[in-house]
Write a protein that holds these residues in place. Sequence first.
Motif, mmCIF file in Angstrom:
data_model
loop_
_atom_site.group_PDB
_atom_site.id
_atom_site.type_symbol
_atom_site.label_atom_id
_atom_site.label_comp_id
_atom_site.label_asym_id
_atom_site.label_seq_id
_atom_site.Cartn_x
_atom_site.Cartn_y
_atom_site.Cartn_z
ATOM 1 N N ARG A 156 0.752 -1.272 0.019
ATOM 2 C CA ARG A 156 0.003 0.102 -0.025
ATOM 3 C C ARG A 156 0.800 1.345 -0.106
ATOM 4 O O ARG A 156 0.420 2.213 -0.630
ATOM 5 C CB ARG A 156 -0.870 0.034 1.205
ATOM 6 N N HIS A 157 1.870 1.028 0.523
ATOM 7 C CA HIS A 157 2.839 2.448 0.660
ATOM 8 C C HIS A 157 3.572 2.652 -0.442
ATOM 9 O O HIS A 157 3.745 3.712 -0.738
ATOM 10 C CB HIS A 157 4.035 2.004 1.777
ATOM 11 N N PHE A 158 3.960 1.565 -1.424
ATOM 12 C CA PHE A 158 4.331 1.548 -2.588
ATOM 13 C C PHE A 158 3.165 2.385 -3.531
ATOM 14 O O PHE A 158 3.712 3.327 -4.215
ATOM 15 C CB PHE A 158 4.997 0.323 -3.247
ATOM 16 N N LEU A 159 2.079 1.789 -3.424
ATOM 17 C CA LEU A 159 0.977 2.380 -4.261
ATOM 18 C C LEU A 159 0.744 3.806 -3.914
ATOM 19 O O LEU A 159 0.675 4.853 -5.036
ATOM 20 C CB LEU A 159 -0.106 1.676 -4.028
ATOM 21 N N GLU A 160 0.979 4.244 -2.672
ATOM 22 C CA GLU A 160 0.505 5.853 -2.268
ATOM 23 C C GLU A 160 1.810 6.465 -2.925
ATOM 24 O O GLU A 160 1.554 7.546 -3.319
ATOM 25 C CB GLU A 160 0.473 5.615 -0.673
ATOM 26 N N LEU A 161 3.070 5.842 -2.706
ATOM 27 C CA LEU A 161 4.203 6.825 -3.266
ATOM 28 C C LEU A 161 3.887 7.050 -4.798
ATOM 29 O O LEU A 161 4.343 8.077 -5.351
ATOM 30 C CB LEU A 161 5.475 5.970 -3.036
ATOM 31 N N LYS A 162 3.754 5.714 -5.643
ATOM 32 C CA LYS A 162 3.590 6.190 -7.012
ATOM 33 C C LYS A 162 2.609 7.108 -7.378
ATOM 34 O O LYS A 162 2.760 7.800 -8.269
ATOM 35 C CB LYS A 162 3.233 4.671 -7.747
ATOM 36 N N GLU A 163 1.263 6.934 -6.766
ATOM 37 C CA GLU A 163 0.288 8.144 -7.064
ATOM 38 C C GLU A 163 0.560 9.045 -6.590
ATOM 39 O O GLU A 163 0.490 10.247 -7.521
ATOM 40 C CB GLU A 163 -1.060 7.456 -6.068
ATOM 41 N N ASP A 164 1.226 9.673 -5.822
ATOM 42 C CA ASP A 164 1.769 10.825 -5.189
ATOM 43 C C ASP A 164 2.858 11.480 -6.133
ATOM 44 O O ASP A 164 2.774 12.710 -6.669
ATOM 45 C CB ASP A 164 2.450 10.731 -3.780
ATOM 46 N N ILE A 165 3.808 10.641 -6.813
ATOM 47 C CA ILE A 165 4.856 10.849 -7.675
ATOM 48 C C ILE A 165 4.012 11.149 -9.154
ATOM 49 O O ILE A 165 4.269 12.230 -9.665
ATOM 50 C CB ILE A 165 5.785 10.001 -7.870
ATOM 51 N N GLU A 166 3.049 10.396 -9.530
ATOM 52 C CA GLU A 166 2.232 10.728 -10.707
ATOM 53 C C GLU A 166 1.467 11.914 -10.651
ATOM 54 O O GLU A 166 1.403 12.756 -11.574
ATOM 55 C CB GLU A 166 1.633 9.573 -10.845
ATOM 56 N N ARG A 167 0.957 12.366 -9.411
ATOM 57 C CA ARG A 167 0.212 13.531 -9.461
ATOM 58 C C ARG A 167 1.344 14.624 -9.410
ATOM 59 O O ARG A 167 0.842 15.821 -10.149
ATOM 60 C CB ARG A 167 -0.481 13.606 -7.921
ATOM 61 N N GLN A 168 2.534 14.506 -8.968
ATOM 62 C CA GLN A 168 3.526 15.697 -9.003
ATOM 63 C C GLN A 168 3.776 15.726 -10.510
ATOM 64 O O GLN A 168 4.002 16.885 -10.870
ATOM 65 C CB GLN A 168 4.539 15.373 -8.159
ATOM 66 N N GLU A 199 12.644 13.622 -14.932
ATOM 67 C CA GLU A 199 13.727 12.593 -15.096
ATOM 68 C C GLU A 199 13.869 12.012 -13.750
ATOM 69 O O GLU A 199 13.959 10.913 -13.388
ATOM 70 C CB GLU A 199 14.952 13.008 -15.559
ATOM 71 N N ILE A 200 13.819 12.914 -12.503
ATOM 72 C CA ILE A 200 13.805 12.625 -11.201
ATOM 73 C C ILE A 200 12.776 11.880 -10.892
ATOM 74 O O ILE A 200 12.918 10.769 -9.981
ATOM 75 C CB ILE A 200 14.308 13.691 -10.415
ATOM 76 N N TYR A 201 11.680 12.385 -11.187
ATOM 77 C CA TYR A 201 10.556 11.407 -11.001
ATOM 78 C C TYR A 201 10.536 10.255 -11.638
ATOM 79 O O TYR A 201 9.994 9.265 -10.880
ATOM 80 C CB TYR A 201 9.017 12.168 -11.224
ATOM 81 N N GLU A 202 10.854 10.333 -12.633
ATOM 82 C CA GLU A 202 10.947 8.865 -13.546
ATOM 83 C C GLU A 202 12.045 7.809 -12.804
ATOM 84 O O GLU A 202 11.504 6.566 -12.756
ATOM 85 C CB GLU A 202 11.406 9.153 -15.002
ATOM 86 N N SER A 203 12.933 8.363 -12.604
ATOM 87 C CA SER A 203 14.166 7.643 -11.903
ATOM 88 C C SER A 203 13.385 6.979 -10.509
ATOM 89 O O SER A 203 13.615 5.878 -10.096
ATOM 90 C CB SER A 203 15.297 8.401 -11.526
ATOM 91 N N ARG A 204 12.797 7.893 -9.612
ATOM 92 C CA ARG A 204 12.147 7.305 -8.639
ATOM 93 C C ARG A 204 11.041 6.449 -8.895
ATOM 94 O O ARG A 204 10.819 5.526 -7.968
ATOM 95 C CB ARG A 204 11.417 8.582 -7.804
#
Length: 529
Positions: A156-168, A199-204
């Motif tokens: 769930r934590h990974f999912l939240e992180l990915k969703e947050d980065i995609e929003r950004q 690129e930083i978001y993509e790398s993350r």
Amino acid sequence: MDDSCDHGTKQYAEDDILREEPLQQQQEEVQEITSEMYERALLQEENTSLRAKVTTLEHDLRESRQEASEYQHLCQQLEKELKELRNNELQVKPKRLKVISDLLISVSKDERKEARMKVRHDSKRLGNAKVIRAGTVISETWEDGQVIKDLNARQRHFLELKEDIERQRKSLKKSQPDKGDGSDAESGAPEEDIIIQDEIYESRLASIKREEEFYLRERDRYELEKGALIYEMKRIRDEDGSRFNNYQILNHRYALLNLLGKGGFSEVYKAFNLVEYRYVACKLHSLNAQWSEDKKQSYIHDAIQEYNIHKTFIHHHIVRLWDFFEIDQNTFCTILEYCSGKDLNAVLKATPMLPEKEARIIIFQIFQGLVYLNKRNQQIIHYNLKPGNVLFDEFGVAKVTDHGLSKIMEDDVGSQGMKLTSQGAGTYWYLPPECFELNKIPLISSKVDVWSTGIILYQMLFGRHPFGHDQTQDRILCEDTIIKARKVEFPSSPSVSNEAKEFIRGCLTYNQEDRPDVLNVAQYPFVCF
């Protein structure tokens, strides 16, 4: 004495020449007397020799009688000693068996204790079954343990992180200025900075994906452990509820130890043969007291048929059947070769996909057993080939077992095989289309086992059934899944050899008439070493 007689005779002959005729008569008388004396001497010598022989014979006879008496005495003494020895054995053997039995029971109790402690420990990590009561309805549900909960939380934590980065990232793209402007309209950030930030978001995201994949593998591993835990919980529950769990000795020789598994109407115990000093598997068949007499007789008939078929099998890749006896009116037992390794079903639960090299050698061994069954005077159809019926011994040798549904091919059957009299039995994922014909009684042959082996190989290589993988037995039957299984499809991953695919296609040939039989399939390159 012979020399003196000869000498006298010669002397009388010489005098006879010199004397006058009257002396000849005396000489003849002397010769007669001499001859008579000679004969008497010979007779006396013969009598002496005979008396010596008689004396010798009498002596030998006395010795023989003495020896006969001594021999008889020795026989009596030997018989007495043997009798005493047998009596001693009867006294010693139960003691010896008691020592062995007590030792086996002690080890078995320790194993049971260790198994239950392991289940309690694993339950804290992996989860446990919970009983839920809703009025009069009692149901069972599974509650995950801490490890599974932590993995779920991590997911769930990974999912939240990915969703947050995609929003950004979306926000960043929205704030990007029109081409040619060179800066962010709101923040004044240069376009180059925005590109770098993206690129930083993509790398993350790539980093999170790698971590996620690691935890997914961990989750899969724990899911396999959970499956093994659930199986062990069921085994222990069945063992605790078994009426044979108190270390009985069956038929005065088989010491029951721990439960290996339980099926619909039978239990299999690990046991020890106290006479031949080896481990065996005791399969205990129980008749349901609520069954009708017809159903009981049918079950007994099938069990006797299995015994009569199985007892003659002597092959390295077929589990031996050693004994068969009745325990009580509703229970009987078959004694089988004990295989200390797992069955193929347990292997695939731990490792759903096997390397092709390992899968190939397992299929080769199965086919060695099938070829043996098909080269007998009366060919045998196993009819119930599946991973759970392939056992491994301590050296990893694969052996086919469970001949409860086996069929004997009669000599007068046609080219299409014999009538299927047990339609509806078996495990549907592994049965060919002809076994599901409802408008007529199907005709079957060894090609049933060929189809089943093809399914087993596919499952070993790709981790799933080729037909009806996610379906229940009832759904397979209701939706005619196997009837519609006209072509087998191969996943792109993992990659397997053309020989393996050719073998599977041959085994899973839809039309029975076109499908090769066991002896023909045994010639395929995939199973030729």
